[in-house]
Scaffold this motif. Structure first.
Motif, PDB file in Angstrom:
ATOM      1  N   GLN A   1      37.158  62.660  20.540  1.00  0.00           N
ATOM      2  CA  GLN A   1      37.262  63.990  19.937  1.00  0.00           C
ATOM      3  C   GLN A   1      36.958  63.892  18.451  1.00  0.00           C
ATOM      4  O   GLN A   1      37.085  62.828  17.845  1.00  0.00           O
ATOM      5  CB  GLN A   1      38.660  64.581  20.134  1.00  0.00           C
ATOM      6  N   ARG A   2      36.565  65.023  17.883  1.00  0.00           N
ATOM      7  CA  ARG A   2      36.148  65.055  16.489  1.00  0.00           C
ATOM      8  C   ARG A   2      37.294  64.685  15.533  1.00  0.00           C
ATOM      9  O   ARG A   2      37.142  63.885  14.625  1.00  0.00           O
ATOM     10  CB  ARG A   2      35.641  66.461  16.162  1.00  0.00           C
ATOM     11  N   ARG A   3      38.449  65.318  15.762  1.00  0.00           N
ATOM     12  CA  ARG A   3      39.521  65.261  14.775  1.00  0.00           C
ATOM     13  C   ARG A   3      40.455  64.068  14.997  1.00  0.00           C
ATOM     14  O   ARG A   3      40.419  63.435  16.041  1.00  0.00           O
ATOM     15  CB  ARG A   3      40.302  66.579  14.814  1.00  0.00           C
TER      16      ARG A   3
ATOM     17  N   MET B   1      33.924  58.855  11.409  1.00  0.00           N
ATOM     18  CA  MET B   1      35.092  59.595  10.922  1.00  0.00           C
ATOM     19  C   MET B   1      35.322  60.812  11.819  1.00  0.00           C
ATOM     20  O   MET B   1      36.415  61.366  11.838  1.00  0.00           O
ATOM     21  CB  MET B   1      34.952  59.997   9.461  1.00  0.00           C
ATOM     22  N   HIS B   2      34.307  61.209  12.566  1.00  0.00           N
ATOM     23  CA  HIS B   2      34.474  62.127  13.693  1.00  0.00           C
ATOM     24  C   HIS B   2      34.458  61.261  14.959  1.00  0.00           C
ATOM     25  O   HIS B   2      33.470  60.575  15.228  1.00  0.00           O
ATOM     26  CB  HIS B   2      33.365  63.176  13.704  1.00  0.00           C
ATOM     27  N   GLY B   3      35.568  61.298  15.696  1.00  0.00           N
ATOM     28  CA  GLY B   3      35.781  60.302  16.749  1.00  0.00           C
ATOM     29  C   GLY B   3      34.759  60.342  17.863  1.00  0.00           C
ATOM     30  O   GLY B   3      34.567  59.341  18.571  1.00  0.00           O
ATOM     31  N   ASP B   4      34.105  61.484  18.052  1.00  0.00           N
ATOM     32  CA  ASP B   4      33.123  61.597  19.138  1.00  0.00           C
ATOM     33  C   ASP B   4      31.694  61.388  18.630  1.00  0.00           C
ATOM     34  O   ASP B   4      30.736  61.813  19.270  1.00  0.00           O
ATOM     35  CB  ASP B   4      33.260  62.959  19.845  1.00  0.00           C
ATOM     36  N   GLU B   5      31.547  60.742  17.471  1.00  0.00           N
ATOM     37  CA  GLU B   5      30.218  60.492  16.896  1.00  0.00           C
ATOM     38  C   GLU B   5      30.033  58.984  16.744  1.00  0.00           C
ATOM     39  O   GLU B   5      30.233  58.415  15.684  1.00  0.00           O
ATOM     40  CB  GLU B   5      30.094  61.244  15.565  1.00  0.00           C
ATOM     41  N   SER B   6      29.636  58.347  17.827  1.00  0.00           N
ATOM     42  CA  SER B   6      29.756  56.893  17.913  1.00  0.00           C
ATOM     43  C   SER B   6      28.444  56.130  17.734  1.00  0.00           C
ATOM     44  O   SER B   6      28.456  54.904  17.738  1.00  0.00           O
ATOM     45  CB  SER B   6      30.332  56.536  19.290  1.00  0.00           C
TER      46      SER B   6
ATOM     47  N   LEU C   1      27.958  58.074   8.128  1.00  0.00           N
ATOM     48  CA  LEU C   1      27.216  57.973   9.392  1.00  0.00           C
ATOM     49  C   LEU C   1      27.863  58.829  10.472  1.00  0.00           C
ATOM     50  O   LEU C   1      29.019  58.623  10.834  1.00  0.00           O
ATOM     51  CB  LEU C   1      27.158  56.495   9.814  1.00  0.00           C
ATOM     52  N   HIS C   2      27.089  59.781  10.974  1.00  0.00           N
ATOM     53  CA  HIS C   2      27.592  60.815  11.886  1.00  0.00           C
ATOM     54  C   HIS C   2      26.634  61.048  13.054  1.00  0.00           C
ATOM     55  O   HIS C   2      25.516  60.544  13.075  1.00  0.00           O
ATOM     56  CB  HIS C   2      27.742  62.145  11.132  1.00  0.00           C
ATOM     57  N   ASP C   3      27.116  61.900  13.999  1.00  0.00           N
ATOM     58  CA  ASP C   3      26.263  62.487  15.030  1.00  0.00           C
ATOM     59  C   ASP C   3      26.331  64.010  14.895  1.00  0.00           C
ATOM     60  O   ASP C   3      27.382  64.540  14.551  1.00  0.00           O
ATOM     61  CB  ASP C   3      26.743  62.130  16.444  1.00  0.00           C
ATOM     62  N   GLN C   4      25.238  64.668  15.185  1.00  0.00           N
ATOM     63  CA  GLN C   4      25.232  66.133  15.139  1.00  0.00           C
ATOM     64  C   GLN C   4      24.921  66.703  16.518  1.00  0.00           C
ATOM     65  O   GLN C   4      24.598  65.967  17.452  1.00  0.00           O
ATOM     66  CB  GLN C   4      24.230  66.645  14.107  1.00  0.00           C
TER      67      GLN C   4
HETATM   68 ZN   LIG Z   1      30.352  64.244  11.904  1.00  0.00          ZN
END
Ligand SMILES: [Zn+2]
Length: 415
Positions: free
Chosen positions: A131-133, A80-85, A170-173
């Motif tokens: 990008q995130r957004r 859902m954050h585009g740069d967290e793949s 599911l994300h990346d930090q």
């Molecule tokens: Zn995220």
């Protein structure tokens, strides 16, 4: 700490040989590329059903993928954050495992115990730009209440329709984030999000904590000491928190960084193994009664360290007085050390960074990036400028011992 599952070594070997999907080696893949890889895996003959449930702002399809016939519905959504793949790559691997290994005991158990629902790449427009957004500038994970974006509405409506028992967010930090007050970078952070300000634990959140413990048991042999817990302050705009509030046992998995894993391929594998462990625990009910301590006692995410600290050099800019300075550089692609930008200049003694270079006795000599230099005058050097400088034994930059040209040269990572 529960023991690692008995199947772990066998699945690890099978992953390398027959599960990891080709075509996702670069973590900055286009969403269309992901679907080119994943769609043939998610075919009806292997038990998958795919439906379009909406479109992104720019008209990219949002697809719900279903698999399994078990009584417990589980919803997993990624990117859902585009740069967290990272997790999206692992979901493609999971599709392959479920579809191509129908006789594997884990696939049989997961298929009999759960029905899996996936919404991969919730933010395809953001993914296309890495990008995130989303394309409207909205952070979809702060849009769970307002539902202003079509992507948030699609996820919300899917969750309302399916009423899942479990949810995986599911994300990346940030790669710089440390484990607690240690100097170790967080490889994976877990969270069973709070559903209220008081951060109480009800039966639903307790199940999420149990599943987080099952995940830790899988990951402990790989990244002991490199796991952390995300801050569980309640956020009424975030999907994890509101999904938990809706009675869905929700688990957040945040992939951070592992030094030397520039495309997060190792983290991708760990995501896959963690998800299989979690889904098996849900399918069999083996999470029930697991002690909460292995989750509760994880250190929280601590400080976020910058990428590069250059200490003890002397800044030599033509026409300016010399200055004894330290310099901090952050990189747009931190695991690849690419696209460096100067973040701070001055006395930074005592600061930590992912990498430190001792420039004592050397001059920091800025230079123009490649391209026409006519009329550009003195090279820029200061907060926010692209990081282009030599470390040189002389102030004119003739006796150079190391160069940062925006990117760090992998062949010479340090002087
Ligand atoms: Zn995220």
């Amino acid at each position: 700490m529960p023991q690692a599952p008995a199947w772990l070594a066998e699945l690890d070997a099978l992953y390398d040989a027959n599960i990891r999907v080709e075509g996702l080696e670069d973590r900055r893949f286009q969403p269309e590329q992901w679907w080119n890889v994943a769609a043939p895996l998610a075919n009806a003959a292997d038990g998958f059903a795919v439906e379009e449930i909406g479109r992104s702002v720019e008209g990219r399809p949002l697809r719900h993928v279903r698999w399994g016939q078990g009584p417990t519905p589980v919803l997993l959504w990624s990117q859902m954050h585009g740069d967290e793949s990272t997790a999206s790559m692992a979901l493609a691997d999971l599709f392959r495992f479920l579809g191509e290994h129908p006789d594997h005991p884990l696939v049989q158990r997961i298929g009999a115990g759960t029905t899996l629902h996936f919404l991969p790449i919730v933010n395809p427009d953001g993914a296309a730009r890495f990008q995130r957004r989303n394309a409207q500038g909205i952070d979809i994970n702060r849009d769970a209440r307002a539902l202003a974006s079509p992507e948030a509405r699609a996820l919300h409506e899917l969750r309302e329709r399916l009423q899942p028992a479990f949810g995986f967010n599911l994300h990346d930090q940030n790669v710089g984030t440390r484990v607690g007050d240690s100097g170790r970078g967080t490889a994976i952070a877990l969270l069973a999000p709070a559903y209220n300000e008081a951060r109480e634990v009800n039966a639903s959140r307790a199940r999420a904590i149990e599943v987080a413990v099952a995940i830790r048991a899988v990951l402990e042999p790989y990244i002991a000491g490199y796991m952390a817990k995300w801050d569980d302050t309640f956020n009424a705009r975030a999907f994890g928190d509101l999904t938990q509030q809706a009675g869905v046992s929700t688990i957040l998995i945040e992939s951070g960084g592992i030094e030397g894993d520039p495309q997060k391929q190792q983290l991708r594998k760990l995501n896959f193994l963690a998800l299989v462990g979690a889904l098996d625990a849900i399918a069999t009910g083996s999470h029930a009664g697991l002690p909460h301590a292995p989750y509760e006692e994880l250190p929280e995410n601590g400080d976020t360290w910058p990428d590069l600290l250059v200490t003890g050099g002397t800044l030599a800019v033509p026409g300016q007085p010399r200055a004894h300075v330290d310099v901090i550089v952050d990189f747009e692609q931190p695991l690849l050390w690419r696209e460096g930008r100067i973040r701070e200049v001055g006395d930074l003694a005592g600061r930590n960074a992912r990498r430190t270079i001792d420039a004592t006795g050397l001059y920091i000599v800025p230079f123009h990036p490649p391209g026409p230099t006519a009329g550009r005058g003195t090279p820029a050097f200061g907060t926010g400028t692209a990081a282009h400088f030599h470390l040189s034994r002389d102030p004119e930059g003739r006796d150079v011992v190391w160069t940062l040209a925006g990117d760090i040269d992998p062949a010479q990572p340090a002087p």
